[in-house]
Design an enzyme around this catalytic site. Structure first.
Site, short mmCIF file in Angstrom:
data_model
loop_
_atom_site.label_atom_id
_atom_site.label_comp_id
_atom_site.label_asym_id
_atom_site.label_seq_id
_atom_site.Cartn_x
_atom_site.Cartn_y
_atom_site.Cartn_z
N CYS A 37 47.82 43.07 36.81
CA CYS A 37 47.22 42.46 37.99
C CYS A 37 47.24 43.50 39.12
O CYS A 37 48.28 44.06 39.43
CB CYS A 37 48.00 41.22 38.41
N CYS B 151 43.01 41.09 25.74
CA CYS B 151 43.99 40.36 24.96
C CYS B 151 45.19 40.11 25.88
O CYS B 151 45.95 41.02 26.19
CB CYS B 151 44.37 41.23 23.75
N CYS C 41 49.54 42.09 42.30
CA CYS C 41 51.01 42.04 42.28
C CYS C 41 51.63 42.99 41.26
O CYS C 41 52.85 43.13 41.22
CB CYS C 41 51.49 40.61 42.03
N CYS D 94 50.83 35.43 41.19
CA CYS D 94 50.22 35.53 42.53
C CYS D 94 48.96 34.68 42.70
O CYS D 94 48.36 34.68 43.76
CB CYS D 94 49.92 36.98 42.87
#
Length: 109
Positions: free
Chosen positions: A74, A97, A77, A28
């Protein structure tokens, strides 16, 4: 094999051979990390000590494989990015990580 070349090029960017400015979600295009927060964790995974904006990251308890970890996704999205651990450098003591295939890099001019 072209996939290996892409992975090698991305790994070089993370370890400092290629200078980058922004680290974004490949799906995204949301900015996730700034290159100033990159750390060499010694794990082989791209790592940063803090996100550009903590509102861009969703934190989810992960108990898979008999471990207790914090998954990072995220927030825009929902894509899985990796995990965050509490063994990072100052000032955050956190180590994000992140799976390199989930990231895109904007290079410095």
């Amino acid at each position: 094999y072209e996939g290996r070349k892409v992975q090698k090029d991305q790994l070089q960017a993370y370890i400092g051979i290629v200078k980058i400015q922004e680290i974004k979600n490949v799906i995204c295009d949301l900015e996730l990390f700034d290159s100033e927060t990159k750390v060499d964790s010694g794990t082989g995974w791209p790592s940063c000590f803090k996100p550009v904006n903590s509102n861009n990251i969703e934190y989810v308890k992960d108990t898979a494989y008999g471990m207790l970890r914090t998954e990072v996704n995220c927030k825009q999205c929902g894509a899985h990015l990796g995990h965050v651990f509490d063994d990072g450098p100052q000032p955050s003591n956190r180590r994000y990580c992140i799976n390199s295939v989930s990231l895109s890099l904007d290079k410095l001019d």
